[in-house]
Design an enzyme around this catalytic site. Structure first.
Site, PDB file in Angstrom:
ATOM      1  N   GLY A   1       0.834  -1.200   0.000  1.00 28.94           N
ATOM      2  CA  GLY A   1       0.000   0.000   0.000  1.00 28.94           C
ATOM      3  C   GLY A   1       0.867   1.247   0.000  1.00 28.94           C
ATOM      4  O   GLY A   1       2.056   1.190   0.323  1.00 28.94           O
TER       5      GLY A   1
ATOM      6  N   GLY B   1       0.790   5.439   1.202  1.00 29.05           N
ATOM      7  CA  GLY B   1       0.130   6.565   1.847  1.00 29.05           C
ATOM      8  C   GLY B   1       0.696   7.838   1.222  1.00 29.05           C
ATOM      9  O   GLY B   1       1.406   7.786   0.219  1.00 29.05           O
TER      10      GLY B   1
ATOM     11  N   ALA C   1       4.623   7.567   2.638  1.00 30.09           N
ATOM     12  CA  ALA C   1       5.466   6.376   2.551  1.00 30.09           C
ATOM     13  C   ALA C   1       4.789   5.296   1.721  1.00 30.09           C
ATOM     14  O   ALA C   1       3.585   5.359   1.451  1.00 30.09           O
ATOM     15  CB  ALA C   1       5.728   5.850   3.966  1.00 30.09           C
TER      16      ALA C   1
ATOM     17  N   VAL D   1       4.632   0.865   1.460  1.00 28.30           N
ATOM     18  CA  VAL D   1       4.868  -0.295   2.313  1.00 28.30           C
ATOM     19  C   VAL D   1       4.980  -1.549   1.436  1.00 28.30           C
ATOM     20  O   VAL D   1       4.148  -1.772   0.552  1.00 28.30           O
ATOM     21  CB  VAL D   1       3.728  -0.423   3.357  1.00 28.30           C
ATOM     22  CG1 VAL D   1       3.942  -1.633   4.247  1.00 28.30           C
ATOM     23  CG2 VAL D   1       3.654   0.839   4.211  1.00 28.30           C
TER      24      VAL D   1
ATOM     25  N   LYS E   1       8.080  -0.350   5.727  1.00 28.02           N
ATOM     26  CA  LYS E   1       7.542   0.975   5.413  1.00 28.02           C
ATOM     27  C   LYS E   1       8.691   1.902   5.055  1.00 28.02           C
ATOM     28  O   LYS E   1       9.555   2.182   5.888  1.00 28.02           O
ATOM     29  CB  LYS E   1       6.742   1.523   6.608  1.00 28.02           C
ATOM     30  CG  LYS E   1       6.195   2.935   6.377  1.00 28.02           C
ATOM     31  CD  LYS E   1       5.128   3.318   7.378  1.00 28.02           C
ATOM     32  CE  LYS E   1       4.637   4.739   7.133  1.00 28.02           C
ATOM     33  NZ  LYS E   1       3.505   5.111   7.993  1.00 28.02           N
TER      34      LYS E   1
ATOM     35  N   ASP F   1      -5.340  11.503  12.406  1.00 21.26           N
ATOM     36  CA  ASP F   1      -5.198  11.034  11.017  1.00 21.26           C
ATOM     37  C   ASP F   1      -5.777   9.621  10.840  1.00 21.26           C
ATOM     38  O   ASP F   1      -5.273   8.838  10.047  1.00 21.26           O
ATOM     39  CB  ASP F   1      -3.714  11.078  10.622  1.00 21.26           C
ATOM     40  CG  ASP F   1      -3.510  11.132   9.113  1.00 21.26           C
ATOM     41  OD1 ASP F   1      -4.321  11.803   8.441  1.00 21.26           O
ATOM     42  OD2 ASP F   1      -2.577  10.497   8.611  1.00 21.26           O
TER      43      ASP F   1
HETATM   44  N1  LIG Z   1       1.980  -3.048   8.983  1.00 22.36           N
HETATM   45  C1  LIG Z   1       1.353  -3.102   7.809  1.00 22.36           C
HETATM   46  N2  LIG Z   1       0.956  -4.285   7.264  1.00 22.36           N
HETATM   47  C2  LIG Z   1       0.328  -4.329   6.073  1.00 22.36           C
HETATM   48  N3  LIG Z   1       0.041  -3.245   5.323  1.00 22.36           N
HETATM   49  C3  LIG Z   1       0.391  -2.026   5.788  1.00 22.36           C
HETATM   50  C4  LIG Z   1       1.063  -1.889   7.051  1.00 22.36           C
HETATM   51  N4  LIG Z   1       1.303  -0.571   7.259  1.00 22.36           N
HETATM   52  C5  LIG Z   1       0.800   0.064   6.185  1.00 22.36           C
HETATM   53  N5  LIG Z   1       0.252  -0.784   5.293  1.00 22.36           N
HETATM   54  C6  LIG Z   1      -0.393  -0.439   4.005  1.00 22.36           C
HETATM   55  O1  LIG Z   1       0.330   0.618   3.408  1.00 22.36           O
HETATM   56  C7  LIG Z   1      -0.486   1.803   3.277  1.00 22.36           C
HETATM   57  C8  LIG Z   1       0.361   3.039   3.557  1.00 22.36           C
HETATM   58  O2  LIG Z   1       0.899   2.977   4.880  1.00 22.36           O
HETATM   59  P1  LIG Z   1       0.755   4.208   5.886  1.00 22.36           P
HETATM   60  O3  LIG Z   1       1.413   3.789   7.159  1.00 22.36           O
HETATM   61  O4  LIG Z   1      -0.667   4.629   5.966  1.00 22.36           O
HETATM   62  O5  LIG Z   1       1.619   5.336   5.148  1.00 22.36           O
HETATM   63  P2  LIG Z   1       1.558   6.947   5.308  1.00 22.36           P
HETATM   64  O6  LIG Z   1       2.207   7.287   6.634  1.00 22.36           O
HETATM   65  O7  LIG Z   1       2.288   7.476   4.128  1.00 22.36           O
HETATM   66  O8  LIG Z   1       0.105   7.315   5.280  1.00 22.36           O
HETATM   67  C9  LIG Z   1      -1.658   1.580   4.230  1.00 22.36           C
HETATM   68  O9  LIG Z   1      -2.812   2.263   3.791  1.00 22.36           O
HETATM   69  C10 LIG Z   1      -1.822   0.062   4.183  1.00 22.36           C
HETATM   70  O10 LIG Z   1      -2.551  -0.305   3.014  1.00 22.36           O
HETATM   71 MG   LIG Z   2      -1.488   6.525   6.081  1.00 22.12          MG
END
Ligand SMILES: Nc1ncnc2c1ncn2[C@@H]1O[C@H](COP(=O)(O)OP(=O)(O)O)[C@@H](O)[C@H]1O
Ligand SMILES: [Mg+2]
Length: 239
Positions: A45, A47, A50, A52, A64, A148
């Site tokens: 995924g 965001g 970042a 992941v 991440k 958030d």
């Molecule tokens: N620990 C995890 N296990 C599986 N998928 C994850 C995990 N952390 C994040 N993701 C996926 O990655 C995406 C982006 O991570 P996120 O932490 O939300 O990034 P940002 O800080 O840029 O918003 C999430 O929406 C999710 O789909």
């Molecule tokens: Mg996020």
């Protein structure tokens, strides 16, 4: 997770992912783009700060990687330290910097974000909302300020709710995102969609997302809300 497994995953990440992966974050209000993923790695995924990834040789681990120039990495580590062990949250096994990129090794959470559930018409049971509520209360008891918490930062996993992104929990000030999402669940989802959910087109979801941001911004400008800047330096932005 044993230490040898984490050390293996660090090596794999620093040698095969970070030197080659290409990430572009042109605008902190939109998801990071990943034009190139090294072979063997899969994108879980993205965001607004970042992306992941996972690799079959690093089982149970989600990597991440923060886009160059996007802050928040140290604070996210600190939040995981404060959260300790809770079933609705990931765990941070390691934090590092290599090939000019900051990264975290997190426990991999398997599930679908609530945003994707709506896109795909996957039913969202009430238990998920209750679990996330409980998890946010737990974070507050640990001295954190859950912020958030929007549809891309929470997941449905085997009927239960998980929180995937805790990077803003050290910020101060109120954030109504989760309360707004919960209100939409109770007023729109439960009466109209829960019995027979259908996929909601991406343009509707993105329209709601932009509309939400606009409404929040307008209400802040008119002084209805006093929400301080988050890590983007702007208020009302999600990541
Ligand atoms: N620990 C995890 N296990 C599986 N998928 C994850 C995990 N952390 C994040 N993701 C996926 O990655 C995406 C982006 O991570 P996120 O932490 O939300 O990034 P940002 O800080 O840029 O918003 C999430 O929406 C999710 O789909
Ligand atoms: Mg996020």
């Amino acid at each position: 997770m044993n230490e040898a497994k984490v050390a293996e995953a660090v090596k794999l990440t620093e040698q095969t992912l970070l030197p080659e992966v290409e990430m572009i974050s042109a605008d902190p209000r939109h998801p990071v783009e990943v034009p190139y993923i090294p072979s063997g790695w899969k994108l879980l995924g993205a965001g607004n700060y970042a992306a992941v990834f996972e690799h079959p040789e690093a089982e149970g681990i989600a990597v991440k990687v923060y886009a160059p120039g996007r802050p928040g990495w140290e604070r996210e580590c600190e939040v995981y330290g404060k959260l300790g062990n809770h079933p609705a949250y990931a765990v941070c096994y390691h934090a590092g910097f290599a090939a000019e990129k900051h990264y975290l090794l997190l426990k991999k959470l398997s599930g679908k974000t609530l945003y994707n559930c709506l896109l795909e018409g996957t039913p969202i049971p009430e238990q998920v909302i209750a679990d996330i509520d409980e998890a946010l209360e737990y974070a507050r008891l640990r001295g954190l300020n859950p912020r958030d918490v929007h549809g891309k930062n929470v997941m449905l996993s085997k009927g239960r709710g998980l929180v995937v992104d805790v990077s803003d929990f050290l910020e101060e000030g109120p954030c109504t995102m989760w309360d707004d999402l919960k209100a939409a669940y109770e007023r729109i989802y439960t009466p109209f969609l829960s019995k027979r959910p259908f996929p909601i087109p991406v343009w509707v979801m993105e329209g709601v997302r932009s509309g939400y941001r606009w409404i929040r911004k307008t209400s802040e400008l008119s002084g209805k809300e006093d929400e301080p800047a988050d890590r983007t330096g702007n208020s009302g932005h999600e990541h």
